[in-house]
Scaffold this active site. Structure first.
Site, short mmCIF file in Angstrom:
data_model
loop_
_atom_site.label_atom_id
_atom_site.label_comp_id
_atom_site.label_asym_id
_atom_site.label_seq_id
_atom_site.Cartn_x
_atom_site.Cartn_y
_atom_site.Cartn_z
N GLY A 1 0.91 -14.28 4.96
CA GLY A 1 0.76 -13.80 3.60
C GLY A 1 1.47 -14.37 2.61
N ASP A 2 1.54 -14.08 1.45
CA ASP A 2 2.23 -14.74 0.46
C ASP A 2 2.24 -16.29 0.09
OD1 ASP A 2 2.89 -12.01 -0.39
OD2 ASP A 2 4.71 -12.16 1.02
N GLU A 3 1.19 -16.75 0.73
CA GLU A 3 0.83 -18.37 0.51
C GLU A 3 0.78 -18.72 -0.97
OE1 GLU A 3 -1.21 -16.31 2.47
OE2 GLU A 3 -0.79 -16.79 4.54
N GLY A 4 0.53 -17.80 -1.66
CA GLY A 4 0.09 -18.38 -3.14
C GLY A 4 -1.53 -18.23 -3.44
N LYS A 5 -2.16 -17.25 -2.55
CA LYS A 5 -3.49 -17.00 -2.98
C LYS A 5 -3.92 -16.60 -4.24
CE LYS A 5 -3.31 -13.76 0.44
NZ LYS A 5 -1.80 -13.96 0.64
N GLY B 1 0.26 -8.33 -2.96
CA GLY B 1 1.07 -8.60 -4.16
C GLY B 1 0.78 -9.86 -4.61
N HIS B 2 0.18 -10.03 -5.69
CA HIS B 2 -0.23 -11.53 -5.91
C HIS B 2 0.38 -11.89 -7.22
CE1 HIS B 2 -4.01 -10.96 -3.37
NE2 HIS B 2 -2.71 -10.95 -2.50
N GLN C 1 -3.45 -10.78 2.18
CA GLN C 1 -2.55 -10.86 3.42
C GLN C 1 -2.77 -12.45 3.94
OE1 GLN C 1 -4.46 -7.24 3.53
NE2 GLN C 1 -2.53 -7.09 2.05
N GLY D 1 9.89 -5.93 -2.73
CA GLY D 1 10.96 -6.53 -3.36
C GLY D 1 11.75 -7.12 -2.06
N LYS E 1 3.31 -24.71 -3.15
CA LYS E 1 5.03 -24.67 -3.04
C LYS E 1 5.75 -25.87 -2.46
CE LYS E 1 6.62 -20.52 -3.42
NZ LYS E 1 7.20 -19.04 -3.38
N ASP F 1 6.80 -28.12 -4.27
CA ASP F 1 8.04 -28.45 -5.04
C ASP F 1 9.29 -27.83 -4.27
OD1 ASP F 1 6.34 -25.92 -5.67
OD2 ASP F 1 8.06 -25.78 -7.01
P1 GDP Z 1 -0.14 -14.34 -2.58
O1 GDP Z 1 0.17 -13.09 -2.03
O2 GDP Z 1 -0.78 -15.23 -1.49
O3 GDP Z 1 -0.81 -14.36 -3.87
O4 GDP Z 1 1.33 -15.10 -2.94
P2 GDP Z 1 2.43 -14.03 -4.03
O5 GDP Z 1 2.13 -14.28 -5.12
O6 GDP Z 1 2.86 -12.75 -3.10
O7 GDP Z 1 3.72 -15.29 -3.39
C1 GDP Z 1 3.52 -16.51 -3.92
C2 GDP Z 1 4.82 -16.82 -4.89
O8 GDP Z 1 5.14 -18.27 -5.01
C3 GDP Z 1 4.32 -16.24 -6.36
O9 GDP Z 1 5.85 -15.91 -6.99
C4 GDP Z 1 3.87 -17.27 -7.04
O10 GDP Z 1 4.15 -17.37 -8.53
C5 GDP Z 1 4.75 -18.58 -6.27
N1 GDP Z 1 3.86 -19.94 -6.45
C6 GDP Z 1 2.59 -20.18 -6.15
N2 GDP Z 1 2.38 -21.24 -6.02
C7 GDP Z 1 3.67 -21.72 -6.26
C8 GDP Z 1 4.05 -23.33 -6.15
O11 GDP Z 1 3.28 -24.26 -5.94
N3 GDP Z 1 5.21 -23.54 -6.17
C9 GDP Z 1 6.26 -22.68 -6.73
N4 GDP Z 1 7.46 -22.97 -6.60
N5 GDP Z 1 5.84 -21.37 -6.86
C10 GDP Z 1 4.77 -21.00 -6.36
P1 IMO Z 2 -0.28 -10.36 0.33
O1 IMO Z 2 -1.88 -10.01 -0.10
C1 IMO Z 2 3.02 -10.30 2.97
C2 IMO Z 2 2.85 -7.09 6.08
C3 IMO Z 2 3.86 -5.96 5.75
C4 IMO Z 2 4.24 -5.50 7.27
C5 IMO Z 2 2.60 -5.49 7.79
C6 IMO Z 2 2.09 -4.29 7.75
O2 IMO Z 2 0.68 -10.61 -1.08
O3 IMO Z 2 -0.22 -11.90 0.98
P2 IMO Z 2 0.89 -2.63 5.59
O4 IMO Z 2 1.72 -2.04 4.60
O5 IMO Z 2 -0.12 -3.64 5.65
O6 IMO Z 2 0.46 -1.81 6.91
O7 IMO Z 2 2.05 -3.31 6.37
O8 IMO Z 2 2.15 -6.29 6.90
N1 IMO Z 2 2.00 -7.11 4.66
C7 IMO Z 2 2.17 -8.30 3.88
N2 IMO Z 2 2.92 -9.31 4.04
N3 IMO Z 2 1.98 -10.33 1.98
C8 IMO Z 2 1.16 -9.26 2.15
O9 IMO Z 2 0.05 -9.12 1.30
C9 IMO Z 2 1.34 -8.19 2.90
N4 IMO Z 2 0.44 -7.25 2.96
C10 IMO Z 2 1.07 -6.39 4.20
O10 IMO Z 2 5.15 -6.46 5.34
O11 IMO Z 2 4.97 -6.36 7.99
MG MG Z 3 1.75 -11.60 -2.06
#
Ligand code: GDP
Ligand code: IMO
Ligand code: MG
Length: 429
Positions: A12-16, A40-41, A224, A302, A331, A333
């Site tokens: 998760g949180d790859e920057g989708k 959280g995006h 995720q 957070g 990411k 950079d």
């Molecule tokens: P998601 O859940 O996969 O949509 O990813 P998140 O939004 O939770 O986390 C990705 C974080 O990296 C966010 O704060 C974005 O604003 C930031 N982000 C996305 N792409 C890049 C990038 O190429 N470089 C940097 N520095 N930040 C990025």
């Molecule tokens: P995005 O879409 C990162 C993780 C939680 C926990 C596990 C189970 O922003 O990439 P849950 O509340 O889903 O039952 O928690 O999954 N988790 C994530 N980690 N990015 C997410 O979403 C996540 N959604 C759930 O931290 O380890």
């Molecule tokens: Mg996220």
């Protein structure tokens, strides 16, 4: 016209969200198909930051219809809050623009309470969930005790079923040491949510079928990541839905033969929030540097994200599980300024060498990553507009990834803003 599924290849949180926003410029529909407000995006558009939890990341493009599919679990309070907040910022979130499946399940207050009570008791065995009630809601969906959003618009039916379901939930809550919940407090509020959401509800599967036949381009937005998948992730340290591309179909009511491309989002290093094994984790100064420089703090809770080197064994396994046809690297950079970079290309498990993620937790917790090292680069990448301008070492890092994974890189993200993006292949011509 193209149909494309976007999935995370890590935890998760790859920057989708950012990549969905960039690609939405040419998409007619953007569809969420699983998860809920555990996601959280974060999107940065002209230096302004927006965080989305439930509404698809395509909402900032005026001509795109955003769909919340049947596979999503919806906390109505959070969704309504998100709609109102976006409206205050001048974004169109009218029922013409946002369509919500009437089949999507509703997160109830007892789902949140149960999620939190279980985690509090589990203490050392906790999953580290987001506490948003995601798991308990999916449990009730599969257990046939759930409420679909459409049920909130039928007061008599909702009343009778809620009475029965709540009895069992309060029994559980009290036995877990939590406070029971009152029927009146839930009933009135949820009927109001139903009234608010009614204009948005429809059969989104029919809508997508028509769109497809009208040659619309459709983008399915995963939440995720692959290793949080309920079947293929690091069970039990996973989320409660299938996060892999196959679920784009059941989570939206769209046929598999109509999906053309699957784009895997790969962060240039690895992060994870919550508990569970993480072979390339760096619990040291490097991990802290990546966290600070990459702003690796959860957009939902957070919490600080755990950080480590890019694990290509994971990404390769994700490519198989999702049928990934192209990659977006994000990411990049953040890696600027590191003298040496490491890529995990295999796992050592006892005297065996593995090139895939093993299915048991014990095995994954025991593997030793095998790394290949490459020289890093100094240059700031955020101002770069064309692939050719990237430092040679950056190109070598990307080439190594591409050669190992045998899937082409289509997009390179070099900063959080919409404009920090190098598109090597246009997926929506
Ligand atoms: P998601 O859940 O996969 O949509 O990813 P998140 O939004 O939770 O986390 C990705 C974080 O990296 C966010 O704060 C974005 O604003 C930031 N982000 C996305 N792409 C890049 C990038 O190429 N470089 C940097 N520095 N930040 C990025
Ligand atoms: P995005 O879409 C990162 C993780 C939680 C926990 C596990 C189970 O922003 O990439 P849950 O509340 O889903 O039952 O928690 O999954 N988790 C994530 N980690 N990015 C997410 O979403 C996540 N959604 C759930 O931290 O380890
Ligand atoms: Mg996220």
């Amino acid at each position: 016209m193209p149909t494309l599924v976007i999935v995370g290849t890590q935890w998760g949180d790859e920057g989708k969200g950012k990549i969905v926003d960039v690609l939405t410029e040419k998409a007619h529909y953007v569809v969420r198909f699983q998860g809920g407000n555990n996601a959280g995006h974060t999107l940065v558009i002209n230096q302004k930051k927006y965080i989305l939890h439930l509404i698809p990341s395509g909402i900032f493009h005026a001509n795109t219809i955003c769909v919340i599919g049947n596979g999503v679990v919806v906390d109505p309070e959070v969704l309504i809050g998100e709609i109102e907040k976006l409206k205050d910022q001048g974004i169109d979130v009218s029922p013409q623009k946002l369509k919500i499946s009437e089949r999507a399940h509703t997160i109830m207050p007892y789902h949140r309470a149960l999620d939190q009570a279980r985690e509090a008791i589990a203490n050392r065995d906790k999953i580290g969930t987001t506490g948003r009630g995601i798991g308990p809601c999916y449990e009730d969906k599969v257990g046939r005790r759930g409420f679909r959003l459409i049920d909130l618009t039928k007061p008599d039916f909702f009343k009778e079923k809620l009475k029965k379901v709540l009895e069992e939930k309060n029994f559980l809550l009290q036995n877990l040491g939590a406070e029971p919940l009152s029927f009146e407090g839930i009933y009135e509020r949820y009927i109001q949510y139903g009234q608010y959401l009614k204009p948005y509800l429809c059969d989104t599967s029919q809508l997508l079928w028509e769109a497809y036949h009208n040659k619309a381009s459709i983008l399915f937005e995963g939440a995720q990541g692959t290793f949080l998948d309920i079947d293929f992730g690091t069970y039990p340290y996973v989320t409660s839905s299938n996060t892999i591309a196959g679920n784009a179909c059941s989570g939206s009511g769209f046929g598999p033969s109509q999906i053309e491309e699957v784009l895997g989002i790969v962060k240039a290093y690895t992060t994870r929030v919550g508990e569970g094994p993480f072979p390339t984790e760096q619990k040291n100064a490097l991990g802290e540097l990546l966290r600070e420089k990459g702003g690796e703090f959860g957009s939902t809770t957070g919490r600080p994200r755990r950080c480590g080197w890019l694990d290509l064994v994971m990404v390769k396994t994700a490519i198989q599980l999702n049928g990934i046809t192209g990659l977006a690297i994000t990411k990049l950079d953040v890696l600027s300024g590191l003298e040496r970079l490491k890529l995990c290309t295999a796992y050592k498990l006892g005297d065996r060498i593995l090139s895939y993620v093993p299915s048991t937790l014990d095995e994954l917790a025991s593997v030793e990553p095998i790394y290949e090292e490459l020289p890093g680069w100094e240059e700031d990448l955020t101002k770069i507009k064309h692939y050719e301008e990237l430092p040679q070492q950056t190109k070598n890092y990307l080439k190594k990834i591409e050669d190992y994974l045998k899937v082409p890189i289509h997009i390179i993200s070099t900063g959080p803003d919409r404009e920090n993006c190098l598109i090597l292949k246009h997926l929506f011509p």
